[in-house]
Design a protein around this motif. Structure first.
Motif, PDB file in Angstrom:
ATOM      1  N   LEU A 132      29.858 -12.616  21.718  1.00 26.49           N
ATOM      2  CA  LEU A 132      29.628 -11.450  20.869  1.00 26.49           C
ATOM      3  C   LEU A 132      28.396 -11.692  20.002  1.00 26.49           C
ATOM      4  CD1 LEU A 132      33.264 -10.637  19.684  1.00 26.49           C
ATOM      5  CD2 LEU A 132      31.927  -9.443  21.410  1.00 26.49           C
ATOM      6  N   ARG A 133      27.620 -10.629  19.759  1.00 25.97           N
ATOM      7  CA  ARG A 133      26.405 -10.741  18.970  1.00 25.97           C
ATOM      8  C   ARG A 133      26.379  -9.662  17.892  1.00 25.97           C
ATOM      9  NH1 ARG A 133      21.551 -10.096  22.826  1.00 25.97           N
ATOM     10  NH2 ARG A 133      22.849  -8.342  23.478  1.00 25.97           N
ATOM     11  N   THR A 134      25.907 -10.033  16.716  1.00 22.55           N
ATOM     12  CA  THR A 134      25.717  -9.100  15.620  1.00 22.55           C
ATOM     13  C   THR A 134      24.338  -9.353  15.037  1.00 22.55           C
ATOM     14  OG1 THR A 134      28.078  -9.094  15.088  1.00 22.55           O
ATOM     15  CG2 THR A 134      26.582  -8.318  13.389  1.00 22.55           C
ATOM     16  N   THR A 135      23.578  -8.290  14.817  1.00 19.09           N
ATOM     17  CA  THR A 135      22.211  -8.425  14.328  1.00 19.09           C
ATOM     18  C   THR A 135      22.042  -7.719  12.995  1.00 19.09           C
ATOM     19  OG1 THR A 135      21.406  -8.454  16.615  1.00 19.09           O
ATOM     20  CG2 THR A 135      19.778  -8.085  14.902  1.00 19.09           C
ATOM     21  N   GLY A 136      21.261  -8.316  12.116  1.00 22.95           N
ATOM     22  CA  GLY A 136      20.954  -7.700  10.832  1.00 22.95           C
ATOM     23  C   GLY A 136      19.572  -8.108  10.364  1.00 22.95           C
ATOM     24  N   LEU A 137      19.046  -7.403   9.363  1.00 22.10           N
ATOM     25  CA  LEU A 137      17.719  -7.700   8.831  1.00 22.10           C
ATOM     26  C   LEU A 137      17.825  -8.531   7.555  1.00 22.10           C
ATOM     27  CD1 LEU A 137      15.634  -4.413   9.127  1.00 22.10           C
ATOM     28  CD2 LEU A 137      15.296  -6.546  10.380  1.00 22.10           C
ATOM     29  N   ALA A 138      16.911  -9.489   7.427  1.00 24.26           N
ATOM     30  CA  ALA A 138      16.804 -10.265   6.196  1.00 24.26           C
ATOM     31  C   ALA A 138      15.824  -9.544   5.286  1.00 24.26           C
ATOM     32  CB  ALA A 138      16.339 -11.683   6.506  1.00 24.26           C
ATOM     33  N   ASP A 139      16.302  -8.529   4.562  1.00 30.96           N
ATOM     34  CA  ASP A 139      15.412  -7.707   3.739  1.00 30.96           C
ATOM     35  C   ASP A 139      15.972  -7.443   2.340  1.00 30.96           C
ATOM     36  OD1 ASP A 139      17.516  -6.068   4.412  1.00 30.96           O
ATOM     37  OD2 ASP A 139      16.278  -4.389   5.103  1.00 30.96           O
ATOM     38  N   ILE A 140      16.980  -8.207   1.935  1.00 30.12           N
ATOM     39  CA  ILE A 140      17.573  -8.043   0.609  1.00 30.12           C
ATOM     40  C   ILE A 140      16.776  -8.872  -0.403  1.00 30.12           C
ATOM     41  CG2 ILE A 140      19.650  -8.382  -0.779  1.00 30.12           C
ATOM     42  CD1 ILE A 140      21.262  -8.193   1.834  1.00 30.12           C
ATOM     43  N   TYR A 141      16.457  -8.266  -1.542  1.00 32.86           N
ATOM     44  CA  TYR A 141      15.678  -8.996  -2.542  1.00 32.86           C
ATOM     45  C   TYR A 141      16.513 -10.109  -3.174  1.00 32.86           C
ATOM     46  CZ  TYR A 141      13.168 -10.295  -6.742  1.00 32.86           C
ATOM     47  OH  TYR A 141      12.531 -11.016  -7.711  1.00 32.86           O
ATOM     48  N   ARG A 142      15.901 -11.295  -3.249  1.00 24.18           N
ATOM     49  CA  ARG A 142      16.529 -12.442  -3.900  1.00 24.18           C
ATOM     50  C   ARG A 142      15.504 -13.108  -4.808  1.00 24.18           C
ATOM     51  NH1 ARG A 142      20.668 -15.874  -0.341  1.00 24.18           N
ATOM     52  NH2 ARG A 142      19.866 -17.385  -1.850  1.00 24.18           N
ATOM     53  N   GLN A 143      15.826 -13.103  -6.093  1.00 27.24           N
ATOM     54  CA  GLN A 143      14.908 -13.664  -7.073  1.00 27.24           C
ATOM     55  C   GLN A 143      14.704 -15.159  -6.858  1.00 27.24           C
ATOM     56  OE1 GLN A 143      16.115 -13.867 -11.287  1.00 27.24           O
ATOM     57  NE2 GLN A 143      14.249 -12.714 -11.738  1.00 27.24           N
ATOM     58  N   ASP A 144      15.767 -15.860  -6.440  1.00 21.55           N
ATOM     59  CA  ASP A 144      15.638 -17.302  -6.245  1.00 21.55           C
ATOM     60  C   ASP A 144      14.657 -17.624  -5.127  1.00 21.55           C
ATOM     61  OD1 ASP A 144      17.420 -16.164  -4.398  1.00 21.55           O
ATOM     62  OD2 ASP A 144      18.478 -18.045  -4.082  1.00 21.55           O
ATOM     63  N   VAL A 145      14.644 -16.799  -4.072  1.00 17.46           N
ATOM     64  CA  VAL A 145      13.723 -17.025  -2.961  1.00 17.46           C
ATOM     65  C   VAL A 145      12.279 -16.740  -3.395  1.00 17.46           C
ATOM     66  CG1 VAL A 145      13.088 -16.277  -0.628  1.00 17.46           C
ATOM     67  CG2 VAL A 145      15.494 -16.534  -1.243  1.00 17.46           C
ATOM     68  N   GLU A 146      12.085 -15.681  -4.182  1.00 13.41           N
ATOM     69  CA  GLU A 146      10.735 -15.369  -4.663  1.00 13.41           C
ATOM     70  C   GLU A 146      10.225 -16.475  -5.580  1.00 13.41           C
ATOM     71  OE1 GLU A 146       8.311 -11.502  -6.292  1.00 13.41           O
ATOM     72  OE2 GLU A 146      10.329 -11.856  -7.099  1.00 13.41           O
ATOM     73  N   ARG A 147      11.111 -17.031  -6.393  1.00 22.04           N
ATOM     74  CA  ARG A 147      10.704 -18.116  -7.293  1.00 22.04           C
ATOM     75  C   ARG A 147      10.269 -19.353  -6.521  1.00 22.04           C
ATOM     76  NH1 ARG A 147      15.352 -17.892 -12.053  1.00 22.04           N
ATOM     77  NH2 ARG A 147      14.474 -16.138 -13.212  1.00 22.04           N
ATOM     78  N   LEU A 148      10.801 -19.514  -5.322  1.00 17.38           N
ATOM     79  CA  LEU A 148      10.391 -20.636  -4.483  1.00 17.38           C
ATOM     80  C   LEU A 148       9.015 -20.413  -3.860  1.00 17.38           C
ATOM     81  CD1 LEU A 148      13.755 -21.425  -2.656  1.00 17.38           C
ATOM     82  CD2 LEU A 148      12.644 -22.820  -4.400  1.00 17.38           C
ATOM     83  N   GLY A 149       8.476 -19.196  -4.061  1.00 23.75           N
ATOM     84  CA  GLY A 149       7.152 -18.893  -3.531  1.00 23.75           C
ATOM     85  C   GLY A 149       7.158 -18.344  -2.124  1.00 23.75           C
ATOM     86  N   TYR A 150       8.317 -17.799  -1.676  1.00 23.99           N
ATOM     87  CA  TYR A 150       8.421 -17.289  -0.314  1.00 23.99           C
ATOM     88  C   TYR A 150       8.230 -15.778  -0.308  1.00 23.99           C
ATOM     89  CZ  TYR A 150      10.286 -21.875   0.898  1.00 23.99           C
ATOM     90  OH  TYR A 150      10.441 -23.224   1.095  1.00 23.99           O
ATOM     91  N   GLY A 151       7.014 -15.344   0.014  1.00 26.69           N
ATOM     92  CA  GLY A 151       6.739 -13.927   0.174  1.00 26.69           C
ATOM     93  C   GLY A 151       7.083 -13.110  -1.053  1.00 26.69           C
ATOM     94  N   ASN A 152       7.620 -11.915  -0.809  1.00 29.39           N
ATOM     95  CA  ASN A 152       7.967 -11.005  -1.892  1.00 29.39           C
ATOM     96  C   ASN A 152       9.426 -11.119  -2.309  1.00 29.39           C
ATOM     97  OD1 ASN A 152       9.250  -9.854   0.296  1.00 29.39           O
ATOM     98  ND2 ASN A 152       7.883  -8.088   0.450  1.00 29.39           N
ATOM     99  N   GLY A 153      10.122 -12.104  -1.776  1.00 35.24           N
ATOM    100  CA  GLY A 153      11.523 -12.318  -2.148  1.00 35.24           C
ATOM    101  C   GLY A 153      12.512 -11.475  -1.379  1.00 35.24           C
ATOM    102  N   ARG A 154      12.046 -10.525  -0.581  1.00 37.02           N
ATOM    103  CA  ARG A 154      12.957  -9.643   0.172  1.00 37.02           C
ATOM    104  C   ARG A 154      13.286 -10.287   1.524  1.00 37.02           C
ATOM    105  NH1 ARG A 154      13.793  -4.959  -2.243  1.00 37.02           N
ATOM    106  NH2 ARG A 154      14.816  -4.194  -0.378  1.00 37.02           N
ATOM    107  N   HIS A 155      14.037 -11.382   1.442  1.00 37.61           N
ATOM    108  CA  HIS A 155      14.348 -12.141   2.647  1.00 37.61           C
ATOM    109  C   HIS A 155      15.827 -12.526   2.735  1.00 37.61           C
ATOM    110  CE1 HIS A 155      10.070 -12.312   3.245  1.00 37.61           C
ATOM    111  NE2 HIS A 155       9.899 -12.934   2.101  1.00 37.61           N
TER     112      HIS A 155
END
Length: 228
Positions: A132-155
């Motif tokens: 079985l397979r389920t697919t989704g997008l990594a597009d939710i904003y996360r402040q912790d990810v943005e603070r790490l310097g990864y793009g706009n944080g919407r990952h």
């Protein structure tokens, strides 16, 4: 090739889609993978996603199109734009980065990023041992990810697992490259998740508080018995 397809005149019918190139190469798959973004948008029951691998094709990938297999109707643009990696194959693991925060019986949560396209969301695929397979997008904003310097944080991603069994094991992969976010398959059984720490931090803290209170109450009871 990752996308979705729905016949609005017959939304319950799952569509067979076909990727094809000008060199004559082709591959088909059924658009029946679950995508929470489709469900949230009111597009059918959400089970309309598809993924077609063209990794072994030798023709010009810039000429690939996708069509409905039964009618030949072209889906999206023709040909489709192809995102080509600039990194070497042996550096794939450094290009595709991410982390699975926690997994339970109903969802997998984490973040994922393509370093070559740091401001674009990537598609994440969750696969079970039963296929079985389920697919989704990594597009939710996360402040912790943005603070790490990864793009706009919407990952960030939160992918629901509505059809998984209680004791299934899953793998979490980048849909376009197949690179896994974890070294080993993940057991979604709640007891296994607790033992490996793959639970939400708030839930973990609540359990720690409960354990502390139980321990303190036990000591009180033992002390009262000793005094008696």
């Amino acid at each position: 090739m990752v996308g979705w397809a729905l016949d609005t005149r017959d939304p319950r019918n799952k569509i067979m889609v076909e990727a094809f190139s000008s060199a004559g190469e082709s591959a088909q798959t059924l658009a029946d993978s679950f995508r929470k973004d489709l469900l949230d948008a009111g597009i059918g029951d959400g089970y309309h996603g598809f993924q077609i691998s063209v990794a072994g094709w030798r023709g010009d990938l810039s000429t690939i199109s996708v069509r409905r297999a039964d009618t030949g109707e072209i889906l999206g643009r023709a040909p489709l734009p192809v995102l080509r990696p600039t990194a070497q194959d042996d550096a794939a693991s450094s290009r595709w980065i991410g982390y699975v925060d926690y997994v339970d019986e109903s969802a997998v949560v984490g973040w994922a990023l393509d370093r070559e396209l740091p401001n674009l969301p990537v598609a994440i695929e969750v696969c079970t041992e039963t296929g079985l397979r389920t697919t989704g997008l990594a597009d939710i904003y996360r402040q912790d990810v943005e603070r790490l310097g990864y793009g706009n944080g919407r990952h960030g991603f939160h992918i629901e697992l509505p059809r998984l069994g209680q004791r299934s094991r899953i793998t979490v992969n980048f849909a376009s490259s197949g690179v896994s976010l974890t070294e080993q398959p993940i057991d979604v059984h709640p007891e296994a998740a607790l033992l490996t720490g793959r639970v939400p931090s708030a839930f973990r803290r609540a359990m720690e508080r409960a354990a502390f209170e139980i321990d303190a109450r036990s000591k009180e009871l033992n002390g009262s018995r000793t005094g008696a």
